[in-house]
Write an enzyme that holds these catalytic residues in place. Structure first.
Site, short mmCIF file in Angstrom:
data_model
loop_
_atom_site.label_atom_id
_atom_site.label_comp_id
_atom_site.label_asym_id
_atom_site.label_seq_id
_atom_site.Cartn_x
_atom_site.Cartn_y
_atom_site.Cartn_z
N TYR A 140 -32.41 27.61 38.62
CA TYR A 140 -32.27 26.83 37.36
C TYR A 140 -33.45 26.45 36.62
O TYR A 140 -33.78 26.58 35.57
CB TYR A 140 -31.04 26.04 37.40
CG TYR A 140 -30.74 24.93 36.27
CD1 TYR A 140 -29.85 25.81 35.30
CD2 TYR A 140 -31.01 23.68 36.07
CE1 TYR A 140 -29.42 25.10 34.37
CE2 TYR A 140 -30.53 23.17 34.90
CZ TYR A 140 -29.89 23.74 34.00
OH TYR A 140 -29.54 23.08 32.86
N LYS A 144 -35.69 27.24 33.46
CA LYS A 144 -35.86 26.15 32.33
C LYS A 144 -37.34 26.04 31.79
O LYS A 144 -37.44 26.07 30.97
CB LYS A 144 -35.29 24.76 32.64
CG LYS A 144 -33.66 24.96 32.71
CD LYS A 144 -33.21 25.38 31.36
CE LYS A 144 -31.61 25.47 31.22
NZ LYS A 144 -30.95 25.61 29.92
N ILE A 170 -24.75 15.78 31.17
CA ILE A 170 -24.28 15.49 30.00
C ILE A 170 -22.44 15.06 30.04
O ILE A 170 -21.94 15.80 31.17
CB ILE A 170 -23.83 16.72 29.06
CG1 ILE A 170 -25.39 17.16 28.50
CG2 ILE A 170 -23.15 16.37 27.46
CD1 ILE A 170 -26.09 16.43 27.81
N1 SER Z 1 -26.31 19.35 34.08
C1 SER Z 1 -27.09 20.31 34.49
C2 SER Z 1 -26.93 20.46 35.90
O1 SER Z 1 -26.38 19.73 36.64
C3 SER Z 1 -28.66 19.91 34.48
O2 SER Z 1 -29.16 20.38 33.28
O3 SER Z 1 -27.04 21.85 36.18
#
Ligand code: SER
Length: 316
Positions: A140, A144, A170
């Site tokens: 991930y 990014k 979020i």
């Molecule tokens: N909220 C995301 C995740 O936990 C982090 O950007 O993958």
């Protein structure tokens, strides 16, 4: 921004960003898109089926609706990307590359959400600066950081107006996140209201930055509306609103639900991901370059989440 395409529009952020954009720019000027078809009508506005790994489908939607701004949200989150790294590379990088290519052809602007996941264990963990070491250890995070660089490249080389922020976790109550490491901070509210009990997959003192959805929506919209002349960075702005651990969030929930109990059954994969991320971000560049300022802290977010979710779960 006059005609907007949102990819990943049925996800956690997309489902609420589409509504916020339609309020600001008009229902017919915001096209929701996803690889799933909406279960019900997605509001009243236009919907397009778009698989972001398919350049032709992105191009078709952009041409058909005369899109000038793309909010590119379609991506795999951190935990699921660790389970399926090849798919994550294909969707996260392949999707962004194709969106940027279509943006280059059509002179569209692009919003790209980066993340606290773009940092790694060698990044300064406290008050992580805007410009610092980025050596993430997750797929991930790799997508990014590469995405941030690709956006900068398209801006410099092809004058694509590619902008973005690095979101923290979020927290929201409309659509649940799928497969992230910060998902606990959403799950905890559902379980607290339903069962007065939550088993957390991160350790009690795992400190991460978080943000309540209304602030996240404002961050995305405001960075795209910012005066380009004032942006020194343009892309990948650190943004944050609050900083908490599972233990602290549980204590805050207990102010409203005194018999709420949290216990822990730590998931090694997600704990390792969380441990590789910063404890807190310094978002002063976003504050000074485009006036970023969050509205919700842990107290106001928790009160609002519990109120909205109680209503949604018919518990009030
Ligand atoms: N909220 C995301 C995740 O936990 C982090 O950007 O993958």
């Amino acid at each position: 921004m006059k005609k907007i395409l949102v990819t990943g529009a049925l996800g956690q952020i997309g489902s609420e960003l589409v509504v916020a954009l339609r309020q600001g720019y008009g229902v017919d000027n915001v096209v929701a898109s996803d690889v799933k078809m909406p279960a019900a009508r997605h509001g009243d506005g236009p919907f397009a089926y778009v698989d972001c790994t398919n350049l032709g489908q992105i191009r078709e939607a952009v041409r058909r609706y005369e899109i000038d701004t793309i909010f590119h949200l379609a991506a795999l989150l951190s935990a699921v990307a660790e389970e399926r790294p090849q798919v994550a590379w294909n969707v996260n990088m392949g999707g962004l590359y194709r969106v940027l290519e279509v943006a280059r052809e059509s002179r569209a602007a692009v919003f790209f959400p980066s993340s606290i996941g773009a940092f790694g264990p060698s990044t300064p963990p406290d008050s992580t600066p805007q410009d610092t070491t980025q050596r993430p250890t997750t797929m991930y995070g790799v997508t990014k950081v590469a995405g941030e660089l690709l956006c900068d490249y398209y801006a410099q080389r092809f004058r694509v107006d590619a902008r973005g922020v690095r979101f923290p976790g979020i927290i929201s109550h409309v659509v649940v996140p799928g497969g992230g490491t910060t998902d606990y901070a959403v799950d905890i509210f559902y379980q607290a209201l339903r069962y007065r009990h939550y088993t957390c997959f991160l350790e009690p003192d795992t400190r991460l930055d978080m943000m309540y959805m209304p602030d996240a929506l404002r961050a995305a919209i405001e960075v795209m509306e910012a005066d380009a002349e004032k942006l020194a960075h343009r892309n990948a702005f650190n943004v944050t609103a609050m900083n908490l651990t599972p233990d602290e969030l549980a204590a805050e929930i207990r102010k409203h639900i005194p018999d709420f109990v949290i216990d822990y059954d730590v998931d090694a994969v997600r704990q390792a991901i969380a441990d590789s991320w910063p404890n807190s971000l310094d978002d002063s560049a976003a504050r000074s370059e485009w006036g970023w300022s969050p509205t919700y802290d842990i107290e106001t977010m928790t009160a609002d989440m519990l109120e909205k979710l109680s209503r949604k779960l018919h518990l009030d």
